[in-house]
Design a protein around this motif. Sequence first.
Motif, PDB file in Angstrom:
ATOM      1  N   ASP A 133      -4.283   3.264   2.084  1.00 63.58           N
ATOM      2  CA  ASP A 133      -3.878   2.417   3.212  1.00 63.58           C
ATOM      3  C   ASP A 133      -2.402   2.717   3.472  1.00 63.58           C
ATOM      4  O   ASP A 133      -1.524   2.181   2.800  1.00 63.58           O
ATOM      5  N   TRP A 134      -2.103   3.589   4.448  1.00 64.18           N
ATOM      6  CA  TRP A 134      -0.752   4.100   4.636  1.00 64.18           C
ATOM      7  C   TRP A 134       0.101   3.174   5.489  1.00 64.18           C
ATOM      8  O   TRP A 134      -0.349   2.638   6.493  1.00 64.18           O
ATOM      9  N   ILE A 135       1.364   3.018   5.078  1.00 61.87           N
ATOM     10  CA  ILE A 135       2.326   2.214   5.820  1.00 61.87           C
ATOM     11  C   ILE A 135       3.660   2.958   5.842  1.00 61.87           C
ATOM     12  O   ILE A 135       4.056   3.570   4.841  1.00 61.87           O
ATOM     13  N   GLY A 181      -3.957   0.930   7.687  1.00 59.05           N
ATOM     14  CA  GLY A 181      -3.839   2.367   7.883  1.00 59.05           C
ATOM     15  C   GLY A 181      -4.727   3.183   6.966  1.00 59.05           C
ATOM     16  O   GLY A 181      -4.301   4.218   6.453  1.00 59.05           O
ATOM     17  N   GLU A 182      -5.965   2.757   6.747  1.00 55.47           N
ATOM     18  CA  GLU A 182      -6.855   3.454   5.818  1.00 55.47           C
ATOM     19  C   GLU A 182      -7.244   4.843   6.343  1.00 55.47           C
ATOM     20  O   GLU A 182      -7.749   4.975   7.459  1.00 55.47           O
ATOM     21  N   ARG A 183      -6.996   5.847   5.496  1.00 55.16           N
ATOM     22  CA  ARG A 183      -7.392   7.221   5.795  1.00 55.16           C
ATOM     23  C   ARG A 183      -7.681   7.944   4.488  1.00 55.16           C
ATOM     24  O   ARG A 183      -6.970   7.733   3.513  1.00 55.16           O
ATOM     25  N   ASP A 184      -8.689   8.807   4.498  1.00 48.75           N
ATOM     26  CA  ASP A 184      -8.934   9.599   3.292  1.00 48.75           C
ATOM     27  C   ASP A 184      -7.948  10.755   3.248  1.00 48.75           C
ATOM     28  O   ASP A 184      -7.379  11.176   4.264  1.00 48.75           O
ATOM     29  N   SER A 217       0.826  -1.192   0.000  1.00 45.60           N
ATOM     30  CA  SER A 217       0.000   0.000   0.000  1.00 45.60           C
ATOM     31  C   SER A 217       0.872   1.259   0.000  1.00 45.60           C
ATOM     32  O   SER A 217       2.097   1.178  -0.112  1.00 45.60           O
ATOM     33  N   ASN A 218       0.268   2.424   0.132  1.00 46.25           N
ATOM     34  CA  ASN A 218       0.995   3.700   0.050  1.00 46.25           C
ATOM     35  C   ASN A 218       2.009   3.854   1.177  1.00 46.25           C
ATOM     36  O   ASN A 218       1.663   3.712   2.346  1.00 46.25           O
ATOM     37  N   ASN A 219       3.241   4.173   0.802  1.00 47.45           N
ATOM     38  CA  ASN A 219       4.317   4.374   1.771  1.00 47.45           C
ATOM     39  C   ASN A 219       4.476   5.848   2.109  1.00 47.45           C
ATOM     40  O   ASN A 219       4.182   6.728   1.297  1.00 47.45           O
ATOM     41  N   TYR A 220       4.992   6.105   3.315  1.00 44.02           N
ATOM     42  CA  TYR A 220       5.427   7.448   3.686  1.00 44.02           C
ATOM     43  C   TYR A 220       6.667   7.310   4.555  1.00 44.02           C
ATOM     44  O   TYR A 220       6.940   6.244   5.105  1.00 44.02           O
ATOM     45  N   TYR A 229      -7.963   2.191  -1.717  1.00 44.02           N
ATOM     46  CA  TYR A 229      -7.111   1.007  -1.646  1.00 44.02           C
ATOM     47  C   TYR A 229      -7.167   0.475  -0.223  1.00 44.02           C
ATOM     48  O   TYR A 229      -7.165   1.244   0.741  1.00 44.02           O
ATOM     49  N   ALA A 230      -7.176  -0.840  -0.095  1.00 41.04           N
ATOM     50  CA  ALA A 230      -7.163  -1.453   1.236  1.00 41.04           C
ATOM     51  C   ALA A 230      -6.540  -2.843   1.122  1.00 41.04           C
ATOM     52  O   ALA A 230      -6.950  -3.646   0.281  1.00 41.04           O
ATOM     53  N   ILE A 231      -5.555  -3.112   1.959  1.00 39.79           N
ATOM     54  CA  ILE A 231      -4.781  -4.355   1.904  1.00 39.79           C
ATOM     55  C   ILE A 231      -5.175  -5.297   3.038  1.00 39.79           C
ATOM     56  O   ILE A 231      -5.329  -4.869   4.190  1.00 39.79           O
ATOM     57  N   ASP A 232      -5.303  -6.572   2.721  1.00 40.30           N
ATOM     58  CA  ASP A 232      -5.429  -7.615   3.744  1.00 40.30           C
ATOM     59  C   ASP A 232      -4.067  -8.313   3.854  1.00 40.30           C
ATOM     60  O   ASP A 232      -3.723  -9.139   3.008  1.00 40.30           O
ATOM     61  N   PRO A 233      -3.272  -7.988   4.888  1.00 32.45           N
ATOM     62  CA  PRO A 233      -1.925  -8.571   5.003  1.00 32.45           C
ATOM     63  C   PRO A 233      -1.870  -9.833   5.860  1.00 32.45           C
ATOM     64  O   PRO A 233      -0.810 -10.193   6.360  1.00 32.45           O
ATOM     65  N   SER A 234      -3.000 -10.523   6.036  1.00 33.20           N
ATOM     66  CA  SER A 234      -3.069 -11.615   7.005  1.00 33.20           C
ATOM     67  C   SER A 234      -2.129 -12.769   6.662  1.00 33.20           C
ATOM     68  O   SER A 234      -1.577 -13.409   7.564  1.00 33.20           O
TER      69      SER A 234
END
Length: 331
Positions: free
Chosen positions: A212-214, A242-245, A175-178, A277-282
């Motif tokens: 989805d921020w990571i 980390g979902e945020r608009d 997902s989106n990195n920062y 975007y939303a990730i399921d990292p399970s």
Amino acid sequence: MRLLVTGGAGFIGANFVHAAVREHPDVHVTVLDALTYAGSAESLAPVADDVRLIHGDISDAELVEKLVAESDAVAHFAAETHVDNSLADPEAFLRTNVIGTFTLLESVRRHGIRLHHVSTDEVYGDLALEDPVRFTESTPYNPSSPYSATKAASDMLVRSWVRSYGVRATISNCSNNYGPYQHVEKFIPRQITNVLTGRRPKLYGAGANVRDWIHVTDHNRAVWRILSDGELGRTYLIGADGERDNLTVMRTLLRLMDRDPNDFEHVTDRAGHDLRYAIDPSVLRDELGWAPRHDDFESGLAETIEWYRDNESWWRPLKDASEAMYAERNQ
């Protein structure tokens, strides 16, 4: 271990190289990077004495062949990544993301070298804002931009080289990195450096788009875990719940910088802008035992703001050209 990191002078790649040097002193790191506008030798300055930096193109077959032959494993970060740039000039994305990945695959095939291919969740397209579903490894690809389409193509090439030629590879979609060393054209560093240079921050459209921020260090810890212990041929999704608009991210950032949370301007929205975007990292968590350490987005964002405050010499030379590009696009 002799590790080749392609794109190791870019945002995520440079952070990966820093971590490799810091946490794995027995690993000899070679970086291959074209050092275009988004890659910088300055991003590797803190570890310059500990890595070998090769200025070259991932689609240069002769150079890639030489470097792969000298390596035990490859972490493939090299890519053109900015959606707006792909809409304006898609050819560079085809050359780097598709031809570059093909070139690398042929070399690792000939030499039997372990490969990890770093990709994006954008290959899956987008989700409805109210949809409870998240992306999984089996979500069909549905790319929306030349960027995500070329990354989808590169993923498919890796999968086919695994199946057809037995290449020892894994894939991750993140997902989106920062975090530190991210180019000022990207959403979060653009707004931080706008404030630091006296410009008003800019928000696409209404800012309803959800990402989805990571933190980049969590992403790279996952990449290392997959490279070390991932099942060959598998795809792993990396996310931090980390979902945020974008509007919420903007207001949080301004508050952390002691600015009015509404002190920004709306600009022309991006063409075909993905909604969510939303990730399921399970799978990554359950099978490889990975979990993000930066589980407080606001704290991670505050650290990122401080990094840009403290490292103006790194980003300042990039800022004016980046804003001039956006001005031409009325963004």
